[in-house]
Design a protein around this motif. Sequence first.
Motif, PDB file in Angstrom:
ATOM      1  N   ALA A 261      44.469 -53.617  17.923  1.00  0.00           N
ATOM      2  CA  ALA A 261      43.578 -54.148  16.894  1.00  0.00           C
ATOM      3  C   ALA A 261      43.411 -53.150  15.756  1.00  0.00           C
ATOM      4  O   ALA A 261      43.385 -53.526  14.572  1.00  0.00           O
ATOM      5  CB  ALA A 261      42.223 -54.489  17.504  1.00  0.00           C
ATOM      6  N   ALA A 262      43.319 -51.863  16.099  1.00  0.00           N
ATOM      7  CA  ALA A 262      43.107 -50.833  15.080  1.00  0.00           C
ATOM      8  C   ALA A 262      44.294 -50.704  14.142  1.00  0.00           C
ATOM      9  O   ALA A 262      44.128 -50.503  12.930  1.00  0.00           O
ATOM     10  CB  ALA A 262      42.805 -49.492  15.755  1.00  0.00           C
TER      11      ALA A 262
ATOM     12  N   TRP B  89      46.547 -53.123  13.488  1.00  0.00           N
ATOM     13  CA  TRP B  89      46.514 -54.327  12.643  1.00  0.00           C
ATOM     14  C   TRP B  89      45.490 -54.140  11.528  1.00  0.00           C
ATOM     15  O   TRP B  89      45.733 -54.549  10.371  1.00  0.00           O
ATOM     16  CB  TRP B  89      46.165 -55.551  13.480  1.00  0.00           C
ATOM     17  N   ALA B  90      44.348 -53.541  11.839  1.00  0.00           N
ATOM     18  CA  ALA B  90      43.316 -53.317  10.822  1.00  0.00           C
ATOM     19  C   ALA B  90      43.817 -52.371   9.739  1.00  0.00           C
ATOM     20  O   ALA B  90      43.559 -52.580   8.546  1.00  0.00           O
ATOM     21  CB  ALA B  90      42.047 -52.772  11.471  1.00  0.00           C
TER      22      ALA B  90
ATOM     23  N   THR C 164      47.728 -60.020   7.806  1.00  0.00           N
ATOM     24  CA  THR C 164      46.577 -59.771   8.690  1.00  0.00           C
ATOM     25  C   THR C 164      45.412 -60.721   8.458  1.00  0.00           C
ATOM     26  O   THR C 164      44.498 -60.773   9.289  1.00  0.00           O
ATOM     27  CB  THR C 164      46.069 -58.320   8.537  1.00  0.00           C
TER      28      THR C 164
ATOM     29  N   THR D 293      43.338 -58.676  14.347  1.00  0.00           N
ATOM     30  CA  THR D 293      42.394 -57.654  14.790  1.00  0.00           C
ATOM     31  C   THR D 293      41.209 -58.273  15.519  1.00  0.00           C
ATOM     32  O   THR D 293      40.860 -57.873  16.643  1.00  0.00           O
ATOM     33  CB  THR D 293      41.894 -56.823  13.595  1.00  0.00           C
TER      34      THR D 293
ATOM     35  N   THR E 188      36.375 -50.168  13.468  1.00  0.00           N
ATOM     36  CA  THR E 188      37.581 -50.009  14.291  1.00  0.00           C
ATOM     37  C   THR E 188      38.440 -48.891  13.714  1.00  0.00           C
ATOM     38  O   THR E 188      39.290 -49.120  12.854  1.00  0.00           O
ATOM     39  CB  THR E 188      38.358 -51.334  14.336  1.00  0.00           C
TER      40      THR E 188
END
Length: 365
Positions: A189-190, A192-193, A312, A317, A337
């Motif tokens: 997730a991080a 993707w962020a 995204t 995320t 995140t």
Amino acid sequence: MSASFIPGAKLCEQFYKEAVRPILIRYFPELKHAGALLGPGSEVLGFDDEISTDHHWGPRVMLFVEEENETYSEQIIQTLAQNLPYEFHGYPTNFTSPDPNNNGVQLLQAMTDGPVNHRVTVQTIRSFFVDYLGFDIEQSLEPADWLSFSEQHLRSITNGAIYHDEVGLGQVCARFAYYPHDVWLYLLAAVWARIGEEEHLMGRAGMVGDEVGSAVIGARLVRDIMRLCFLMEKAYAPYPKWFGSAFKQLPDSQALWPVLQGALCSDTWQERECYLIKAYEHLAIRHNVLKLTEPFPEQVTSFFGRPFQVITLHGFTEALLRRIEDPRVKRIIARPTIGSLDLLSDNTELISNPAWRPFIRQLYQ
């Protein structure tokens, strides 16, 4: 030194089995130990070549003993110094003293008499992990620990070689095999962020005529794309020198390599974006294959009506964070995140020196 090159991991294995272990059996027959090659060094990762032999490289091994036998360390070192051969498979076993003017570098140095200044170290498993990871193996591994370890250290522990093990070294190393599931979800997730924070900025910089700035952002995005691929394959990434070499070993790299090269070599932001779009859509497909969340569209979309194509906004995320169940990780995702140490900084001192880890760990408390 006229010996033909032998990969360091192979040389060190032979050195342990043919030179070091026979001495241990003769002089310390009751000593339980492990013989291994872990930690720093290109040979530990399997990326060494002839150029690597110019510093810290050569026949060496790490011996691990039980806590109650640590007092024998100096005796073992001196016994090896008196009994090791001066040459092994064409390479000296003797090293120069650490050079204080060159980061403590030691070089191979031929000799014909006297004790060998070898590089066989003796330590306990616990002392090694405290020194190398800044972690006491007597403690349980918490999410904050995982996020404050550097991947390059984790890779050099889990990818290292263990030649002999009577003291449980392999069992301890196995604890670090890969991130726990919910920590893994958080790291996915991080990244993707991170991509979402900059994918639209690459084109925006280029639109105002700043192609250098656009290229810098594009290169950062390429690095994040590669890092996401490592995570998707559950493979630790090494330090920058071998980042690309290790990436090429990933199963998916063949499809992405020319795309990423194209993004890095593009002269205009429009051309750069075309390559990045291919990479983004490849990542979306890989995400859906993992089936960690509900399926997402695998095509880019415009950034809130602006002429920049992004991926995204589909919500990777947020969807990954919703799948986290571990209450310890949930407490971490209640805040922004930020990901792990490797996503926070690329400062070499911060990443490579475990003395900083207690301070980094506090970010996740």
